[in-house]
Design a protein around this motif. Structure first.
Motif, PDB file in Angstrom:
ATOM      1  N   ASP A 102       0.827  -1.216   0.000  1.00 13.02           N
ATOM      2  CA  ASP A 102       0.000   0.000   0.000  1.00 13.02           C
ATOM      3  C   ASP A 102       0.856   1.259   0.000  1.00 13.02           C
ATOM      4  N   TYR A 103       2.092   1.114   0.392  1.00 13.76           N
ATOM      5  CA  TYR A 103       2.969   2.280   0.497  1.00 13.76           C
ATOM      6  C   TYR A 103       4.142   2.125  -0.466  1.00 13.76           C
ATOM      7  N   PRO A 104       3.922   2.498  -1.733  1.00  6.58           N
ATOM      8  CA  PRO A 104       4.969   2.261  -2.737  1.00  6.58           C
ATOM      9  C   PRO A 104       6.290   2.956  -2.403  1.00  6.58           C
ATOM     10  N   LEU A 105       6.254   4.005  -1.597  1.00  8.84           N
ATOM     11  CA  LEU A 105       7.509   4.685  -1.282  1.00  8.84           C
ATOM     12  C   LEU A 105       8.109   4.187   0.031  1.00  8.84           C
ATOM     13  N   GLY A 106       7.420   3.265   0.658  1.00  9.76           N
ATOM     14  CA  GLY A 106       8.017   2.525   1.766  1.00  9.76           C
ATOM     15  C   GLY A 106       8.251   3.306   3.049  1.00  9.76           C
ATOM     16  N   VAL A 112       4.629  21.408  -3.116  1.00 10.71           N
ATOM     17  CA  VAL A 112       4.281  22.824  -2.933  1.00 10.71           C
ATOM     18  C   VAL A 112       3.484  23.323  -4.129  1.00 10.71           C
ATOM     19  N   LEU A 113       3.924  22.949  -5.325  1.00 12.36           N
ATOM     20  CA  LEU A 113       3.228  23.380  -6.538  1.00 12.36           C
ATOM     21  C   LEU A 113       1.793  22.864  -6.538  1.00 12.36           C
ATOM     22  N   GLU A 137       9.177  13.550   9.781  1.00 16.53           N
ATOM     23  CA  GLU A 137       9.109  14.460   8.633  1.00 16.53           C
ATOM     24  C   GLU A 137       9.304  13.702   7.327  1.00 16.53           C
ATOM     25  N   MET A 138      10.263  12.786   7.356  1.00 13.28           N
ATOM     26  CA  MET A 138      10.540  12.034   6.130  1.00 13.28           C
ATOM     27  C   MET A 138       9.355  11.178   5.736  1.00 13.28           C
ATOM     28  N   ASN A 139       8.800  10.469   6.698  1.00 14.33           N
ATOM     29  CA  ASN A 139       7.663   9.614   6.373  1.00 14.33           C
ATOM     30  C   ASN A 139       6.456  10.440   5.939  1.00 14.33           C
ATOM     31  N   ARG A 180       4.377   9.976   2.465  1.00 15.61           N
ATOM     32  CA  ARG A 180       2.924   9.747   2.411  1.00 15.61           C
ATOM     33  C   ARG A 180       2.256  10.835   1.566  1.00 15.61           C
ATOM     34  N   ASP A 181       2.755  12.060   1.707  1.00  7.71           N
ATOM     35  CA  ASP A 181       2.254  13.178   0.910  1.00  7.71           C
ATOM     36  C   ASP A 181       2.461  12.906  -0.574  1.00  7.71           C
ATOM     37  N   MET A 182       3.627  12.417  -0.883  1.00  8.24           N
ATOM     38  CA  MET A 182       3.941  12.145  -2.296  1.00  8.24           C
ATOM     39  C   MET A 182       3.002  11.082  -2.857  1.00  8.24           C
ATOM     40  N   GLU A 183       2.754  10.058  -2.039  1.00 10.53           N
ATOM     41  CA  GLU A 183       1.870   8.988  -2.522  1.00 10.53           C
ATOM     42  C   GLU A 183       0.474   9.519  -2.797  1.00 10.53           C
ATOM     43  N   ALA A 184       0.089  10.568  -2.056  1.00 13.26           N
ATOM     44  CA  ALA A 184      -1.270  11.075  -2.194  1.00 13.26           C
ATOM     45  C   ALA A 184      -1.375  12.194  -3.226  1.00 13.26           C
ATOM     46  N   THR A 185      -0.246  12.594  -3.782  1.00 16.17           N
ATOM     47  CA  THR A 185      -0.256  13.756  -4.669  1.00 16.17           C
ATOM     48  C   THR A 185      -0.047  13.342  -6.121  1.00 16.17           C
ATOM     49  N   PRO A 186      -0.898  13.847  -7.005  1.00 14.06           N
ATOM     50  CA  PRO A 186      -0.709  13.509  -8.419  1.00 14.06           C
ATOM     51  C   PRO A 186       0.615  14.066  -8.942  1.00 14.06           C
TER      52      PRO A 186
END
Ligand SMILES: Nc1ncnc2c1ncn2[C@@H]1O[C@H](COP(=O)(O)OP(=O)(O)OP(=O)(O)O)[C@@H](O)[C@H]1O
Ligand SMILES: [Mg+2]
Length: 611
Positions: free
Chosen positions: A418-422, A454-455, A572-574, A578-584
């Motif tokens: 579920d967490y491709p970025l681990g 941010v963008l 912060e890293m995690n 998680r943010d990246m996984e949720a962001t297009p």
């Protein structure tokens, strides 16, 4: 029925190509003044050049007889032979003045020192009047009033006064860099907005005045020769890059050109040192015998054709590459090459990390790299049968910012599909996050990744409330980014306000920044403003407003991001992952670079020759 067109129409047709906007008329007049050996050229404009443009020079002047000829089509003093390839002036067609005269009310005042007095001639929308005596003492003054008043369709295509004035400043600055001996001034609606004093035989000093010390202080000197061709000038450091091609200035035999293929060549020279979507800054002077280059291939003389384009290309590329390679400040490119290696599967068996011959060139696809300090990458691990998992764990304990045991335990919940970025395991060099995934590992560039987030967040704010949330600065900041930049920024003030950047005019040549997009936090406001102006100058006419906004947003978000070099803790890293996984679109930063690379265990095993 076929008929010959009257001269007035022929001139208007030519004007359609030669005079596209006020700045193109100014360019022609400046070039005429340079051809006339002027040492001082003063330009004044009103209302973006729409109502008035005047160029004053102290050159040779025009005698009474030539004055009438100067506004006739195909009449020139500059081609002495009948050989179109023997061009030693900026002008050669005898087309500029008649063209401008057909689309404006143009008056030329001039005096040849051999004449007893000066003379003037007026051309009103193609109608040439008789010459009359004038009080002109020296040189030439050309006044253009109400450009395009007879062509409403053309007038409609002009941008706002500020944008047109910015273009005039830009072209003046561009031309000036090839002519340090000549002084230039530009006065806009009565206010002097650009002054470039003569810098006799000192090209660097002129370029510093035109482009700023930030460029010239670090720029690499170019001086290369091949047969009869020379390349001189300055190449900016790869790290001094811009969001547009506006910083690439190219001159062929002293003529400022905007040649797409030469711009492409300059970019190619920096290819593996500058990220995609960013462009170098460089001032390139190419000089060669006039018979080896055709300048008569573009109506505004903005492009050229070389007899041997391949030689020019390699001259430019080799000279710039050599300059970059000989400079120690560009070690940043090491990382780029290393990234290529990680995703590069073949050749892994011969362990590229320390098998390299350190003298080999830093080629584009060459995996062997000039590691300046191989020990840095060397671990004390014995290369034995240790399982890959164990090896990663061991490696991790050597890293600077290995996480504490507690953190790691809780983070292990992220070790699932579920967490491709681990699960974040460590931060290396305060720049990269290393995460363990279900079947391998991921290296994340924290700055690139955050920039994207941010963008996307700014975009979402805009979509929700119509504007990007802004925050007032405690102390508004005054910035002097240069006259052209001020113009274009103020011009776009309403648009920038929508993006959370509130600016206003602040006296001559400066702007005041009152509010910034809240999400950006503490940032380098000055550089942000300069980059934004650059973006706008480049895209002002060729892109839609929405397009321009997108570009500016991308530039802004770059300034709001966690810089490489900031330590992050496990949470912060995690959170970032998680943010990246949720962001297009989070797999690429705003400049098109990847934000992370994935190495499967299989990849890692290949790297170590275990497969
Ligand atoms: N500022 C000036 N000082 C002295 N002579 C000038 C000046 N401007 C124009 N002339 C004279 O007028 C002539 C016509 O100028 P014009 O710009 O129309 O043509 P050109 O410069 O010869 O060629 P091109 O169309 O390529 O610019 C020039 O050849 C030159 O002799
Ligand atoms: Mg000319």
């Amino acid at each position: 029925m076929i008929r010959h067109l009257p001269d007035s129409i022929i001139n208007q047709i030519a004007a359609g190509e030669v005079v596209e906007r006020p700045a193109s008329a100014i360019k022609e007049l400046i070039e005429n003044a340079i051809d006339a050996q002027a040492s001082q050229i003063d330009i004044s404009v009103a209302d973006g050049g729409r109502t008035l443009m005047a160029v004053d020079d102290n050159g040779t002047g025009i005698n009474a007889g030539d004055l009438a000829l100067s506004v006739e089509r195909h009449a020139t003093s500059k081609l002495n032979t009948d050989d179109i390839m023997a061009i030693n002036h900026l002008g050669f067609r005898g087309e500029a003045l008649p063209s401008i005269g057909s689309v404006s009310n143009m008056t030329i005042m001039s005096r040849d020192p051999a004449d007893e007095n000066g003379w003037m001639i007026n051309v009103e929308y193609g109608e040439v009047k008789a010459i009359e005596p004038s009080s002109r003492q020296k040189g030439t003054r050309v006044v253009i009033e109400h450009l395009f008043a007879n062509l409403p369709a053309r007038l409609k295509f002009l941008k706002t006064d500020r944008t047109e004035t910015a273009q005039i400043l830009d072209i003046t600055r561009r031309i000036s860099m090839a002519h340090p001996n000549i002084g230039f001034t530009v006065t806009d609606n009565g206010r002097q907005s650009m002054v470039l004093p003569p810098k006799p035989d000192d090209r660097r000093a002129r370029i510093r005045d035109a482009l700023g010390a930030e460029f010239t202080d670090d720029a690499l000197l170019l001086d290369a020769k091949r047969d009869q061709m020379t390349l001189t000038g300055f190449a900016g450091l790869p790290t001094f890059n811009k969001p547009t091609t506006g910083g690439i200035h190219i001159y062929v035999n002293g003529r400022a050109i905007r040649d797409k293929s030469l711009i492409g060549t300059a970019r190619a020279a920096y290819a593996d040192t500058i990220p995609r979507g960013r462009y170098p800054v460089a001032v390139l002077f190419i000089d060669l015998p006039s018979v080896d280059v055709d300048v008569n291939v573009h109506p505004a003389k903005a492009e050229v054709r070389f007899k041997d384009a391949g030689v020019i290309r390699s001259l430019v590329i080799n000279a710039i590459r050599a300059a970059i390679d000989s400079d120690h400040r560009t070690s940043g490119q090491l990382g780029q090459t290393a990234l290529g290696m990680a995703s590069h599967q073949s050749g892994a068996a011969r362990s590229p990390y320390w098998g390299g011959n350190s003298s080999s060139s830093r080629g584009v696809s060459q995996p062997s790299v000039d590691w300046q300090n191989p020990e840095r990458y060397h671990t004390s691990l014995p290369i034995d049968d240790m399982a890959p998992q164990a090896r990663l764990a061991e490696e991790q304990s050597h890293s600077q910012h290995a996480l504490s045991g507690d953190d790691t335990a809780s983070a292990d919940t992220y070790l699932a599909a579920d967490y491709p970025l681990g699960a974040a395991k460590a931060q290396l060099h305060k720049t990269y996050i290393v995460a363990e995934t279900e079947d391998g590992m991921v290296i994340i560039d924290q700055h690139a990744a955050h920039e994207r987030l941010v963008l996307e967040r700014m975009k979402a704010q805009r979509q929700e409330s119509g504007v990007v949330n802004s925050q007032a600065l405690l102390i508004p900041e005054v910035i002097e980014p240069g006259a052209a930049a001020v113009m274009v920024l103020l011009e776009h003030a309403p648009m920038l306000a929508e993006l959370g950047l509130i600016i206003e005019a602040f006296g001559d040549g400066a702007i005041l920044v009152r509010e910034m997009p809240a999400i950006l936090g503490q940032t380098n406001i000055k550089q942000l403003i300069i980059d934004t102006a650059e973006e706008l100058l480049e895209h002002d006419s060729s892109h839609s407003l929405e397009d321009r906004m997108e570009h500016v947003l991308a530039t802004l978000s770059c300034y709001g991001s966690v810089r490489a070099g900031r330590p992050l803790n496990a949470n912060e890293m995690n959170a970032l992952l998680r943010d990246m996984e949720a962001t297009p679109r989070s797999g690429q930063c705003n400049h098109g670079r990847p934000t992370f690379v994935t190495l499967s265990l299989a990849d890692v095993e290949k790297l170590f020759g275990r497969r």
